[in-house]
Design a protein around this motif. Structure first.
Motif, PDB file in Angstrom:
ATOM      1  N   ARG A  13       0.855  -1.168   0.000  1.00  0.00           N
ATOM      2  CA  ARG A  13       0.000   0.000   0.000  1.00  0.00           C
ATOM      3  C   ARG A  13       0.903   1.234   0.000  1.00  0.00           C
ATOM      4  NH1 ARG A  13      -2.844   2.561   4.042  1.00  0.00           N
ATOM      5  NH2 ARG A  13      -1.972   1.358   5.779  1.00  0.00           N
ATOM      6  N   ARG A  14       0.424   2.319  -0.647  1.00  0.00           N
ATOM      7  CA  ARG A  14       1.248   3.516  -0.716  1.00  0.00           C
ATOM      8  C   ARG A  14       0.603   4.679   0.027  1.00  0.00           C
ATOM      9  NH1 ARG A  14       5.904   3.126  -4.084  1.00  0.00           N
ATOM     10  NH2 ARG A  14       5.891   1.017  -4.922  1.00  0.00           N
ATOM     11  N   ALA A  15       1.430   5.468   0.680  1.00  0.00           N
ATOM     12  CA  ALA A  15       0.977   6.723   1.274  1.00  0.00           C
ATOM     13  C   ALA A  15       0.735   7.714   0.133  1.00  0.00           C
ATOM     14  CB  ALA A  15       2.038   7.246   2.237  1.00  0.00           C
ATOM     15  N   PRO A  16       0.014   8.825   0.410  1.00  0.00           N
ATOM     16  CA  PRO A  16      -0.254   9.796  -0.668  1.00  0.00           C
ATOM     17  C   PRO A  16       1.029  10.287  -1.359  1.00  0.00           C
ATOM     18  CG  PRO A  16      -1.542  10.319   1.284  1.00  0.00           C
ATOM     19  CD  PRO A  16      -0.608   9.223   1.683  1.00  0.00           C
ATOM     20  N   ASN A  17       2.126  10.310  -0.634  1.00  0.00           N
ATOM     21  CA  ASN A  17       3.393  10.756  -1.214  1.00  0.00           C
ATOM     22  C   ASN A  17       4.111   9.657  -1.997  1.00  0.00           C
ATOM     23  OD1 ASN A  17       4.358   9.098   0.793  1.00  0.00           O
ATOM     24  ND2 ASN A  17       5.135  10.745   2.075  1.00  0.00           N
TER      25      ASN A  17
END
Lengths: 131, 131
Positions: free
Chosen positions: B31-35
DNA sequence: TATACATTCTGTAGTAGCTACAGGAACAAG
DNA sequence: CTTGTTCCTGTAGCTACTACAGAATGTATA
Protein backbone atom coordinates in the motif's frame (compact mmCIF):
# COMPACT_ATOMS: atom_id res chain seq x y z
CA UNK A 1 45.05 -38.59 -19.70
CA UNK A 2 41.45 -37.76 -20.43
CA UNK A 3 39.19 -35.25 -22.11
CA UNK A 4 36.96 -32.75 -20.35
CA UNK A 5 33.95 -34.87 -21.31
CA UNK A 6 35.37 -37.95 -19.61
CA UNK A 7 36.29 -35.97 -16.50
CA UNK A 8 32.80 -34.53 -16.49
CA UNK A 9 31.14 -37.95 -16.64
CA UNK A 10 33.52 -39.39 -14.07
CA UNK A 11 32.98 -36.59 -11.59
CA UNK A 12 29.38 -35.70 -12.34
CA UNK A 13 30.40 -32.06 -12.77
CA UNK A 14 29.17 -30.26 -15.89
CA UNK A 15 31.73 -29.42 -18.56
CA UNK A 16 30.80 -25.76 -18.28
CA UNK A 17 31.34 -25.86 -14.54
CA UNK A 18 34.81 -27.41 -14.97
CA UNK A 19 35.75 -24.62 -17.36
CA UNK A 20 34.22 -22.12 -14.96
CA UNK A 21 36.38 -23.47 -12.11
CA UNK A 22 39.45 -23.00 -14.27
CA UNK A 23 38.40 -19.43 -15.08
CA UNK A 24 37.70 -18.78 -11.39
CA UNK A 25 41.14 -20.09 -10.41
CA UNK A 26 40.08 -23.05 -8.28
CA UNK A 27 41.31 -25.51 -10.89
CA UNK A 28 44.75 -24.87 -12.42
CA UNK A 29 44.94 -23.93 -16.10
CA UNK A 30 44.52 -27.23 -17.87
CA UNK A 31 47.31 -28.64 -20.01
CA UNK A 32 46.33 -28.57 -23.69
CA UNK A 33 46.65 -31.21 -26.41
CA UNK A 34 48.21 -30.03 -29.71
CA UNK A 35 44.70 -29.45 -31.05
CA UNK A 36 43.94 -27.05 -28.20
CA UNK A 37 41.69 -29.31 -26.18
CA UNK A 38 42.04 -29.62 -22.43
CA UNK A 39 43.74 -32.71 -21.03
CA UNK A 40 43.22 -33.99 -17.48
CA UNK A 41 44.70 -36.69 -15.27
CA UNK A 42 43.85 -38.53 -12.07
CA UNK A 43 44.97 -35.65 -9.87
CA UNK A 44 42.29 -33.43 -11.40
CA UNK A 45 39.63 -35.98 -10.50
CA UNK A 46 40.68 -35.66 -6.88
CA UNK A 47 40.79 -31.89 -6.98
CA UNK A 48 37.33 -31.80 -8.52
CA UNK A 49 35.94 -34.19 -5.91
CA UNK A 50 37.43 -31.99 -3.24
CA UNK A 51 35.84 -28.87 -4.69
CA UNK A 52 32.44 -30.51 -5.06
CA UNK A 53 32.33 -31.85 -1.52
CA UNK A 54 33.53 -28.57 -0.08
CA UNK A 55 30.94 -26.64 -2.09
CA UNK A 56 28.09 -28.97 -1.15
CA UNK A 57 28.99 -28.52 2.47
CA UNK A 58 28.93 -24.78 2.34
CA UNK A 59 32.51 -23.67 1.66
CA UNK A 60 32.63 -20.72 -0.73
CA UNK A 61 34.97 -20.81 -3.68
CA UNK A 62 37.36 -18.36 -1.98
CA UNK A 63 37.69 -20.80 0.92
CA UNK A 64 38.12 -23.72 -1.44
CA UNK A 65 40.87 -21.78 -3.20
CA UNK A 66 42.53 -21.06 0.13
CA UNK A 67 42.39 -24.71 1.20
CA UNK A 68 43.79 -25.89 -2.12
CA UNK A 69 46.59 -23.33 -1.87
CA UNK A 70 47.47 -24.68 1.58
CA UNK A 71 47.52 -28.18 0.19
CA UNK A 72 50.22 -27.15 -2.31
CA UNK A 73 52.46 -25.82 0.49
CA UNK A 74 52.45 -28.54 3.17
CA UNK A 75 55.48 -27.04 4.92
CA UNK A 76 53.42 -24.06 6.09
CA UNK A 77 51.78 -23.73 9.47
CA UNK A 78 48.32 -25.07 9.77
CA UNK A 79 47.06 -21.92 11.42
CA UNK A 80 45.28 -20.57 8.37
CA UNK A 81 43.65 -23.89 7.59
CA UNK A 82 42.64 -24.25 11.20
CA UNK A 83 41.05 -20.81 11.22
CA UNK A 84 39.16 -21.55 8.05
CA UNK A 85 37.96 -24.77 9.61
CA UNK A 86 36.90 -23.11 12.86
CA UNK A 87 34.83 -20.52 11.05
CA UNK A 88 33.28 -23.23 8.96
CA UNK A 89 32.62 -25.36 12.02
CA UNK A 90 30.63 -22.59 13.67
CA UNK A 91 28.56 -22.12 10.53
CA UNK A 92 28.02 -25.86 10.23
CA UNK A 93 26.81 -26.18 13.82
CA UNK A 94 24.39 -23.30 13.43
CA UNK A 95 22.97 -24.86 10.30
CA UNK A 96 22.72 -28.25 11.92
CA UNK A 97 20.67 -26.97 14.82
CA UNK A 98 18.31 -24.97 12.63
CA UNK A 99 17.92 -27.86 10.22
CA UNK A 100 17.13 -30.18 13.11
CA UNK A 101 14.31 -27.89 14.22
CA UNK A 102 12.99 -27.68 10.69
CA UNK A 103 13.13 -31.45 10.22
CA UNK A 104 10.88 -31.95 13.22
CA UNK A 105 8.42 -29.37 11.89
CA UNK A 106 8.41 -30.86 8.41
CA UNK A 107 7.86 -34.37 9.76
CA UNK A 108 4.98 -33.20 11.89
CA UNK A 109 3.50 -31.35 8.97
CA UNK A 110 3.68 -34.27 6.57
CA UNK A 111 2.04 -36.48 9.19
CA UNK A 112 -0.66 -34.00 10.15
CA UNK A 113 -1.46 -32.92 6.61
CA UNK A 114 -2.15 -36.32 5.13
CA UNK A 115 -5.81 -35.58 4.54
CA UNK A 116 -6.37 -32.34 6.31
CA UNK A 117 -6.79 -28.80 5.11
CA UNK A 118 -4.23 -26.02 5.12
CA UNK A 119 -5.86 -24.49 8.14
CA UNK A 120 -4.64 -27.49 10.15
CA UNK A 121 -1.03 -27.10 9.03
CA UNK A 122 1.43 -25.78 11.54
CA UNK A 123 4.45 -25.40 9.28
CA UNK A 124 3.56 -21.84 8.32
CA UNK A 125 3.13 -20.84 11.95
CA UNK A 126 6.30 -22.68 12.81
CA UNK A 127 8.31 -20.77 10.23
CA UNK A 128 6.76 -17.45 11.17
CA UNK A 129 7.36 -17.81 14.89
CA UNK A 130 10.76 -19.49 15.09
CA UNK A 131 13.13 -17.70 17.29
CA UNK B 1 1.55 1.65 9.99
CA UNK B 2 5.25 1.93 9.33
CA UNK B 3 7.79 2.91 6.72
CA UNK B 4 10.02 0.52 4.82
CA UNK B 5 12.94 1.70 6.95
CA UNK B 6 11.20 0.78 10.18
CA UNK B 7 10.15 -2.59 8.80
CA UNK B 8 13.74 -3.14 7.69
CA UNK B 9 15.16 -2.37 11.14
CA UNK B 10 12.49 -4.43 12.86
CA UNK B 11 13.02 -7.47 10.67
CA UNK B 12 16.71 -7.18 9.95
CA UNK B 13 15.98 -7.43 6.23
CA UNK B 14 17.58 -4.85 3.95
CA UNK B 15 15.29 -2.25 2.39
CA UNK B 16 16.44 -3.34 -1.07
CA UNK B 17 15.60 -6.92 -0.25
CA UNK B 18 12.10 -5.98 0.89
CA UNK B 19 11.55 -4.16 -2.39
CA UNK B 20 13.03 -7.12 -4.23
CA UNK B 21 10.59 -9.48 -2.51
CA UNK B 22 7.73 -7.29 -3.68
CA UNK B 23 9.09 -7.30 -7.23
CA UNK B 24 9.56 -11.07 -7.05
CA UNK B 25 5.97 -11.56 -5.88
CA UNK B 26 6.68 -13.08 -2.46
CA UNK B 27 5.47 -9.96 -0.70
CA UNK B 28 2.21 -8.37 -1.92
CA UNK B 29 2.37 -4.96 -3.59
CA UNK B 30 2.69 -2.57 -0.69
CA UNK B 31 0.00 0.00 0.00
CA UNK B 32 1.25 3.52 -0.72
CA UNK B 33 0.98 6.72 1.27
CA UNK B 34 -0.25 9.80 -0.67
CA UNK B 35 3.39 10.76 -1.21
CA UNK B 36 4.08 7.43 -2.92
CA UNK B 37 6.02 5.77 -0.12
CA UNK B 38 5.34 2.21 0.92
CA UNK B 39 3.33 1.62 4.10
CA UNK B 40 3.49 -1.63 6.08
CA UNK B 41 1.66 -3.12 9.04
CA UNK B 42 2.13 -5.92 11.55
CA UNK B 43 1.05 -8.59 9.10
CA UNK B 44 3.97 -7.73 6.85
CA UNK B 45 6.36 -8.24 9.74
CA UNK B 46 5.05 -11.80 10.07
CA UNK B 47 5.22 -12.48 6.36
CA UNK B 48 8.79 -11.22 6.26
CA UNK B 49 9.78 -13.36 9.24
CA UNK B 50 8.25 -16.33 7.49
CA UNK B 51 10.18 -15.64 4.29
CA UNK B 52 13.49 -15.17 6.10
CA UNK B 53 13.21 -18.36 8.13
CA UNK B 54 12.13 -20.37 5.13
CA UNK B 55 15.01 -18.98 3.08
CA UNK B 56 17.58 -19.60 5.80
CA UNK B 57 16.41 -23.18 5.98
CA UNK B 58 16.80 -23.81 2.30
CA UNK B 59 13.39 -23.14 0.77
CA UNK B 60 13.70 -21.38 -2.57
CA UNK B 61 11.58 -18.34 -3.28
CA UNK B 62 9.26 -20.35 -5.56
CA UNK B 63 8.52 -22.67 -2.62
CA UNK B 64 8.03 -19.74 -0.28
CA UNK B 65 5.61 -18.24 -2.78
CA UNK B 66 3.74 -21.53 -2.96
CA UNK B 67 3.53 -21.86 0.82
CA UNK B 68 2.30 -18.29 1.18
CA UNK B 69 -0.30 -18.85 -1.50
CA UNK B 70 -1.56 -21.87 0.42
CA UNK B 71 -1.74 -19.82 3.58
CA UNK B 72 -4.14 -17.41 1.86
CA UNK B 73 -6.53 -20.25 0.91
CA UNK B 74 -6.94 -22.32 4.09
CA UNK B 75 -9.95 -24.13 2.70
CA UNK B 76 -7.81 -25.98 0.17
CA UNK B 77 -6.44 -29.46 0.61
CA UNK B 78 -3.09 -29.71 2.24
CA UNK B 79 -1.75 -32.05 -0.42
CA UNK B 80 0.37 -29.46 -2.17
CA UNK B 81 1.83 -28.16 1.07
CA UNK B 82 2.50 -31.70 2.19
CA UNK B 83 4.32 -32.49 -1.04
CA UNK B 84 6.41 -29.37 -0.74
CA UNK B 85 7.26 -30.33 2.80
CA UNK B 86 8.16 -33.91 1.86
CA UNK B 87 10.54 -32.78 -0.85
CA UNK B 88 12.06 -30.31 1.56
CA UNK B 89 12.32 -32.96 4.26
CA UNK B 90 14.35 -35.24 2.01
CA UNK B 91 16.71 -32.41 1.14
CA UNK B 92 17.02 -31.45 4.80
CA UNK B 93 17.87 -34.99 5.89
CA UNK B 94 20.52 -35.33 3.20
CA UNK B 95 22.09 -32.07 4.27
CA UNK B 96 21.96 -33.05 7.91
CA UNK B 97 23.85 -36.27 7.38
CA UNK B 98 26.52 -34.68 5.22
CA UNK B 99 26.92 -31.80 7.63
CA UNK B 100 27.28 -34.23 10.51
CA UNK B 101 30.16 -35.96 8.73
CA UNK B 102 31.78 -32.64 7.98
CA UNK B 103 31.41 -31.44 11.55
CA UNK B 104 33.37 -34.44 12.81
CA UNK B 105 36.10 -33.79 10.27
CA UNK B 106 36.31 -30.12 11.06
CA UNK B 107 36.49 -30.81 14.80
CA UNK B 108 39.26 -33.32 14.27
CA UNK B 109 41.09 -30.90 12.05
CA UNK B 110 40.92 -27.98 14.46
CA UNK B 111 42.17 -30.26 17.25
CA UNK B 112 44.96 -31.85 15.22
CA UNK B 113 46.12 -28.64 13.57
CA UNK B 114 46.68 -26.60 16.70
CA UNK B 115 50.41 -26.35 16.15
CA UNK B 116 51.05 -28.77 13.35
CA UNK B 117 51.80 -28.28 9.71
CA UNK B 118 49.44 -28.62 6.78
CA UNK B 119 50.91 -31.99 5.96
CA UNK B 120 49.31 -33.30 9.16
CA UNK B 121 45.85 -32.02 8.29
CA UNK B 122 43.30 -34.57 7.25
CA UNK B 123 40.50 -32.21 6.23
CA UNK B 124 41.66 -32.04 2.65
CA UNK B 125 41.86 -35.82 2.40
CA UNK B 126 38.53 -36.08 4.13
CA UNK B 127 36.85 -33.78 1.64
CA UNK B 128 38.51 -35.47 -1.31
CA UNK B 129 37.57 -38.98 -0.30
CA UNK B 130 34.07 -38.58 1.07
CA UNK B 131 31.61 -40.90 -0.44
C1' DT C 1 12.19 30.42 6.59
C1' DA C 2 16.52 28.48 5.01
C1' DT C 3 19.65 25.07 5.07
C1' DA C 4 21.19 20.50 6.06
C1' DC C 5 20.66 15.83 6.45
C1' DA C 6 17.89 11.56 6.22
C1' DT C 7 14.74 8.72 3.93
C1' DT C 8 12.54 6.97 0.09
C1' DC C 9 11.70 6.43 -4.76
C1' DT C 10 12.82 4.03 -9.52
C1' DG C 11 15.95 1.95 -12.32
C1' DT C 12 20.07 -0.24 -13.41
C1' DA C 13 24.20 -2.83 -12.58
C1' DG C 14 27.02 -5.71 -9.84
C1' DT C 15 27.82 -10.16 -7.06
C1' DA C 16 28.50 -15.59 -6.63
C1' DG C 17 28.18 -19.76 -8.72
C1' DC C 18 26.80 -21.71 -11.91
C1' DT C 19 24.10 -23.11 -16.57
C1' DA C 20 22.90 -22.60 -21.32
C1' DC C 21 23.40 -21.25 -25.47
C1' DA C 22 25.67 -19.68 -30.36
C1' DG C 23 28.87 -20.25 -33.87
C1' DG C 24 32.86 -22.47 -35.31
C1' DA C 25 36.64 -26.01 -35.47
C1' DA C 26 38.16 -30.64 -35.02
C1' DC C 27 37.56 -35.53 -34.60
C1' DA C 28 35.65 -40.43 -35.08
C1' DA C 29 32.60 -43.87 -37.40
C1' DG C 30 30.43 -45.79 -41.28
C1' DC D 1 32.90 -37.93 -47.56
C1' DT D 2 29.14 -37.19 -44.94
C1' DT D 3 27.11 -37.42 -40.37
C1' DG D 4 27.29 -36.91 -35.63
C1' DT D 5 29.78 -35.99 -31.51
C1' DT D 6 32.95 -33.37 -28.87
C1' DC D 7 35.29 -29.47 -27.99
C1' DC D 8 36.53 -24.49 -28.27
C1' DT D 9 35.55 -19.31 -26.92
C1' DG D 10 32.51 -15.93 -25.74
C1' DT D 11 28.40 -14.15 -24.12
C1' DA D 12 23.97 -14.16 -21.89
C1' DG D 13 20.82 -16.00 -18.54
C1' DC D 14 19.62 -17.66 -13.85
C1' DT D 15 18.62 -16.97 -8.47
C1' DA D 16 18.69 -14.18 -4.67
C1' DC D 17 20.32 -10.63 -3.39
C1' DT D 18 23.18 -6.03 -2.78
C1' DA D 19 24.73 -1.59 -4.14
C1' DC D 20 24.66 2.17 -6.38
C1' DA D 21 22.88 6.83 -9.06
C1' DG D 22 19.98 10.61 -9.33
C1' DA D 23 15.76 12.67 -8.07
C1' DA D 24 12.06 13.71 -4.93
C1' DT D 25 10.37 14.12 -0.73
C1' DG D 26 10.53 14.45 4.75
C1' DT D 27 12.45 16.09 9.25
C1' DA D 28 15.37 18.82 12.35
C1' DT D 29 17.89 22.67 13.59
C1' DA D 30 19.82 27.57 13.25
Amino acid sequence: MMSIGTLSKQSGVHIETIRYYERAGVLPKARRAPNGRRVYDHEDTGRLAFIRHARELGFELVSVRALLALQERPELSCKAASELASAQLAAVESRLSRLTVLRAELKRMVRACKNGRVVDCRVIDALTNMR
